[in-house]
Design an enzyme around this catalytic site. Structure first.
Site, PDB file in Angstrom:
ATOM      1  N   HIS A 128     -88.727  23.223  27.839  1.00  0.00           N
ATOM      2  CA  HIS A 128     -88.887  22.699  26.489  1.00  0.00           C
ATOM      3  C   HIS A 128     -88.233  23.670  25.516  1.00  0.00           C
ATOM      4  O   HIS A 128     -87.778  24.748  25.888  1.00  0.00           O
ATOM      5  CB  HIS A 128     -90.356  22.487  26.146  1.00  0.00           C
ATOM      6  CG  HIS A 128     -90.925  21.217  26.727  1.00  0.00           C
ATOM      7  ND1 HIS A 128     -90.494  19.975  26.335  1.00  0.00           N
ATOM      8  CD2 HIS A 128     -91.879  21.006  27.675  1.00  0.00           C
ATOM      9  CE1 HIS A 128     -91.153  19.048  27.010  1.00  0.00           C
ATOM     10  NE2 HIS A 128     -91.999  19.646  27.829  1.00  0.00           N
ATOM     11  N   ASP A 158     -84.456  22.104  19.969  1.00  0.00           N
ATOM     12  CA  ASP A 158     -84.315  20.653  20.054  1.00  0.00           C
ATOM     13  C   ASP A 158     -83.344  20.095  19.018  1.00  0.00           C
ATOM     14  O   ASP A 158     -82.452  19.312  19.345  1.00  0.00           O
ATOM     15  CB  ASP A 158     -85.676  19.974  19.852  1.00  0.00           C
ATOM     16  CG  ASP A 158     -86.540  19.998  21.106  1.00  0.00           C
ATOM     17  OD1 ASP A 158     -86.012  20.326  22.184  1.00  0.00           O
ATOM     18  OD2 ASP A 158     -87.742  19.703  21.004  1.00  0.00           O
TER      19      ASP A 158
END
Length: 371
Positions: A128, A158
């Site tokens: 992540h 991200d």
């Protein structure tokens, strides 16, 4: 409407950076067709509140079925780009990898959004945002001196190093395809994007102006005049007067012009005394009181607003940085183009059916999307 009008992008449904990249493209006028799995969960919360999915068309296709794959390839054949965010090899195993798609559309730009990239020892590992920015050197540089690294939401990996680099790569490849008639694969890895974002740190390090210790550098809170301070009402303000003229304005408005610690702002030996003086002075007044003192100045002073306060700031309101669309408050499209401005193209359109009967209607749905 928008600069990307006439561009069609196929988005294989995913989470995080992929949808954000597709939102940015849609905001600027691209036609984005989101391919969902039939009956798939729409994620956490009310799907109609999912800002990242705004402005799309959507169709449900089972890409593990022959009918679903055929329907997708029919859409791809008349599209300009495709975005997917699976681990390397997943699309290939379904017969929908770059080679399969470029066979039906040689001009296609095939965008791949991953954390680790399409190659390398970690390519097949889960991860992540926090993992990608940790490995890229960014996480270790963020935080206060003597404390553990601070997590910068998921903005750096991200969205900054991931989605924005995917969009940049897609647009580069789309321009190339218009010139050469040849599509290509965009390997957008967050570790690569975050490393690229760290370029300024490597530049400063080469000049001996950066050290690995957190909170010890000019731009990481190490400098007392580039930091955040608490006000008397428990709120915060930010300071950033790096240039001499801005620093002089700041010191004057703070009433610290007679303090000898401020005579040489870049003398690091004076930084502890400067910090102590600023901390004490800022704590004497409320955030609003300090805002009034610095109103109209070039002292690089701003209040620290939370996400609910930011839309109501006069500057944000004047620029309409935040808008209301379908009853939902949200950030407006950015950046702003003078002749072909972007706009929210509408709320997300959901698949017409979540039932398995879509298999029998895949060709009909495909034609309806393309006409």
């Amino acid at each position: 409407m928008g600069a990307l009008k006439g561009i069609t992008i196929v988005e294989i449904a995913g989470i995080g950076p992929g949808p954000f990249a597709a939102m940015l493209l849609a905001d600027q006028g691209a036609r984005v067709i989101r391919v969902d799995r039939p009956g798939a969960s729409q994620g956490i919360g009310n799907p109609r509140h999912d800002i990242l999915n705004r402005g799309r068309q959507s169709v449900a296709l089972d890409l593990k079925s022959q009918a679903g794959r055929k329907a997708l390839l029919q859409i791809v054949a008349q599209s300009d780009g495709l975005i997917e965010g699976f681990r390397p090899g997943v699309m290939e195993r379904m017969g929908l990898g770059p080679d399969d798609c470029l066979k039906v559309n040689p001009r296609l730009v095939y965008g791949r959004m991953t954390g680790w990239g399409q190659s390398g020892p970690l390519a097949q590992r889960a991860g992540h945002d926090i993992n990608y920015i940790a490995l890229s050197g960014a996480l270790a540089a963020i935080g206060n001196a003597g404390q553990k690294p601070a997590i910068p939401l998921n903005l750096v990996g991200d969205f900054g190093g991931g989605a924005l680099y995917l969009v940049f790569g897609m647009l580069c490849a789309l321009l190339s395809a218009r010139t050469t008639g040849q599509g290509q694969v965009v390997d957008a890895a967050m570790v690569d994007g975050v490393a690229s974002l760290m370029s300024i740190v490597y530049r400063l390090d080469a000049d001996g102006l950066w050290q690995s210790q957190r909170g010890a550098n000019l731009l990481d809170g190490g400098a007392p005049f580039y930091d955040v301070y608490e006000t008397s009402d428990g709120k915060y303000v930010s300071l950033g007067p790096l240039e001499p003229q801005f620093f002089a304005d700041f010191v004057k408005r703070m009433g610290l012009q007679d303090n000898p610690a401020f005579a040489q702002p870049f003398n690091m030996k004076q930084w502890p005394a400067m910090r102590a003086a600023i901390t004490q002075r800022i704590a004497e007044k409320s955030r609003d009181a300090w805002c009034a003192i610095f109103e109209g100045s070039d002292a690089c002073f701003t209040p620290v607003l939370d996400y609910k306060e930011a839309p109501d700031h006069p500057h944000m309101m004047a620029r309409e940085t935040f808008i209301e669309q379908d009853g939902l408050h949200q950030p407006a499209p950015a950046p702003r183009l003078s002749k072909t401005p972007g706009r929210v193209q509408g709320p997300r359109l959901y698949p017409e059916s979540k039932a398995q009967i879509f298999w029998r209607h895949s060709v009909f749905l495909t034609q309806r999307l393309l006409n």
